[in-house]
Design a protein around this motif. Structure first.
Motif, short mmCIF file in Angstrom:
data_model
loop_
_atom_site.label_atom_id
_atom_site.label_comp_id
_atom_site.label_asym_id
_atom_site.label_seq_id
_atom_site.Cartn_x
_atom_site.Cartn_y
_atom_site.Cartn_z
N GLU A 135 0.83 -1.20 0.00
CA GLU A 135 0.00 0.00 0.00
C GLU A 135 0.87 1.26 0.00
O GLU A 135 0.62 2.20 -0.75
N LYS A 136 1.90 1.25 0.82
CA LYS A 136 2.78 2.40 0.93
C LYS A 136 3.49 2.67 -0.39
O LYS A 136 3.61 3.82 -0.83
N TYR A 139 1.12 4.28 -2.94
CA TYR A 139 0.86 5.70 -2.71
C TYR A 139 2.07 6.56 -3.09
O TYR A 139 1.92 7.67 -3.60
N LYS A 140 3.27 6.05 -2.84
CA LYS A 140 4.48 6.79 -3.23
C LYS A 140 4.54 6.96 -4.75
O LYS A 140 4.84 8.03 -5.26
N THR A 142 2.01 6.82 -6.84
CA THR A 142 0.92 7.69 -7.25
C THR A 142 1.30 9.15 -7.12
O THR A 142 1.04 9.96 -8.01
#
Length: 328
Positions: A135-136, A139-140, A142
């Motif tokens: 998930e992390k 997001y990075k 994105t």
């Protein structure tokens, strides 16, 4: 048509190309040395591209679905119209597979080779940051992709900032000038693009099932770039490079979704969305009319010239700004 003009220059020994990358020109010169005419040369290029696609898809757990996805996204634009970028992308397929399985050095070499055919292939270096399975990491990526696309959009409105860059500077300036001439507003373009909404739906769909298979995180990132690429007509080409990474990212998950009549709903939804992408040429009268007539490997000069006349007529009926030399 511009490729045809360049091929005629190669035959005449007075080369004046509309592109700066050397790869495609070298292929033309080799073909001319072998005595091939333009239809035969084009056929050889097409065979090379489809051999690359077949090799890539044949390694997937779902080879038919992989081919269906690639063909839906790339067949008309990359493999039929924007040939240099299509060839660069097909070469890049070998690099995508290498990177996905951790062979980073081989990936870098292949990206550099593919950039000899179209400089935009360097966009594939973003794949180095899309490989996250968390998930992390998603997001990075994105955030990084959003910043990058905003910078590209900014460059179209301020081309003078990039004018000194070799190869890239003149391209940015040309796209900025064309954008200014067409006077297409940002929101009118975005809201008028059906693909924006299709990509957004595909993004939401993959985001919702991402935890079912960790590799889908990469697919979510790839579709997000596809979505961003529809924010400007001059970023569309950027998005195509991420289609192969979408294919390889969802491959394992689609295996768990059954086959044939036993396919689960999620797989059917994915296939339906990809099919909608495949219908793009039918949305534009230029593409639809232009695809009704075509040339073959046996077409002679007279047939080529007649087809050029037909295609130019279609362009003049639909566009005010034309960049194909033979149609001016």
């Amino acid at each position: 048509m511009n490729y045809y003009d360049t091929f005629l220059d190669v035959q005449a020994g007075t080369v004046e190309t509309f592109f700066t990358e050397p790869g495609y020109l070298i292929l033309m010169e080799v073909s001319n040395f072998l005595g091939l005419n333009f239809p035969q040369f084009s056929a050889c290029v097409t065979i090379l591209m489809y051999m690359s696609i077949y090799s890539f898809c044949n390694k997937m757990e779902n080879p038919n679905l992989a081919f269906f996805t690639l063909y839906s996204f790339l067949s008309f634009f990359m493999l039929t119209e924007q040939i240099r970028q299509g060839l660069a992308l097909c070469i890049l397929l070998f690099g995508v597979y290498a990177l996905y399985y951790g062979r980073t050095k081989r990936f870098i070499v292949i990206v550099l080779i593919s950039s000899l055919f179209h400089i935009s292939a360097v966009m594939a270096f973003l794949f180095l940051f899309i490989r996250g399975t968390s998930e992390k990491g998603l997001y990075k990526f994105t955030l990084a992709a959003s910043i990058f696309v905003v910078a590209l959009l900014y460059s179209l409105y301020h081309p003078e900032l990039f004018s000194s860059l070799p190869l890239i500077g003149p391209k940015v300036a040309a796209y900025a000038r064309l954008s200014e001439e067409k006077d297409v507003g940002f929101w009118s373009y975005v809201l008028g693009s059906r693909l924006v909404f299709i990509y957004l739906f595909l993004y939401i769909f993959l985001f919702s099932v991402r935890k079912s298979e960790r590799s889908i995180y990469s697919g979510v990132g790839a579709v997000f770039v596809l979505f961003l690429s529809r924010l400007s007509p001059y970023l569309v080409r950027v998005g195509y490079y991420f289609v192969p990474y979408l294919v390889i990212s969802v491959d394992r998950y689609m295996t768990t979704q059954g086959r044939g009549l036993y396919s689960k709903l999620n797989k059917l939804v994915y296939i339906s969305v990809i099919f909608m992408v495949a219908t793009i040429p039918a949305w534009n009268p230029v593409y639809w009319q232009g695809s009704k007539t075509f040339l073959t490997i046996n077409s002679d000069v007279s047939e080529i010239n007649k087809e050029i006349t037909r295609k130019c007529k279609i362009l003049h009926e639909n566009y005010d700004h034309i960049v194909i030399m033979q149609c001016l």
